[in-house]
Write a protein that holds these residues in place. Structure first.
Motif, short mmCIF file in Angstrom:
data_model
loop_
_atom_site.label_atom_id
_atom_site.label_comp_id
_atom_site.label_asym_id
_atom_site.label_seq_id
_atom_site.Cartn_x
_atom_site.Cartn_y
_atom_site.Cartn_z
N MET A 1 13.43 -17.01 9.96
CA MET A 1 14.13 -16.15 10.89
C MET A 1 13.39 -16.19 12.22
SD MET A 1 14.55 -11.97 10.63
CE MET A 1 15.25 -12.05 9.04
N ARG A 2 14.14 -16.40 13.27
CA ARG A 2 13.52 -16.38 14.60
C ARG A 2 13.14 -14.96 14.98
NH1 ARG A 2 18.24 -19.27 17.62
NH2 ARG A 2 18.41 -17.09 18.15
N THR A 4 13.60 -13.41 17.75
CA THR A 4 14.71 -12.71 18.43
C THR A 4 15.72 -12.17 17.42
OG1 THR A 4 15.83 -14.83 18.79
CG2 THR A 4 14.52 -13.97 20.61
N ASP A 5 15.96 -12.92 16.35
CA ASP A 5 16.86 -12.44 15.30
C ASP A 5 16.26 -11.24 14.58
OD1 ASP A 5 18.68 -14.48 15.84
OD2 ASP A 5 17.80 -15.83 14.35
N ALA A 8 16.68 -8.21 16.80
CA ALA A 8 18.10 -7.82 16.84
C ALA A 8 18.48 -7.06 15.57
CB ALA A 8 18.98 -9.05 17.01
N ARG A 9 18.04 -7.55 14.41
CA ARG A 9 18.33 -6.85 13.16
C ARG A 9 17.67 -5.48 13.11
NH1 ARG A 9 18.37 -10.89 8.03
NH2 ARG A 9 19.59 -12.53 8.96
#
Length: 66
Positions: A1-2, A4-5, A8-9
């Motif tokens: 998982m990046r 940024t992801d 966001a989550r």
């Protein structure tokens, strides 16, 4: 998982303000009693960090974000 992801989550699950507070103030046993910020700084994989968050707060994280 990046990364940024991951952020966001976390924002979607907890809201922006609370997510940042959670990242800096809450120690997770699943992260060796580190905060999210400490775990990121220590190079822990973001998927591992996310699993620790989901385990600690299963009622807050919608199934679509797991």
């Amino acid at each position: 998982m990046r990364l940024t992801d991951f952020w966001a989550r976390l924002d979607q699950a907890f809201g922006g303000t609370y997510a940042r507070s959670l990242a800096t103030d809450h120690s997770f046993s699943g992260l060796g009693d580190r905060t999210i910020e400490q775990a990121i700084a220590d190079g822990v994989d973001t998927a591992t960090i996310w699993r620790a968050v989901v385990t600690a707060y299963p009622e807050r994280v919608p199934s679509r974000l797991r």
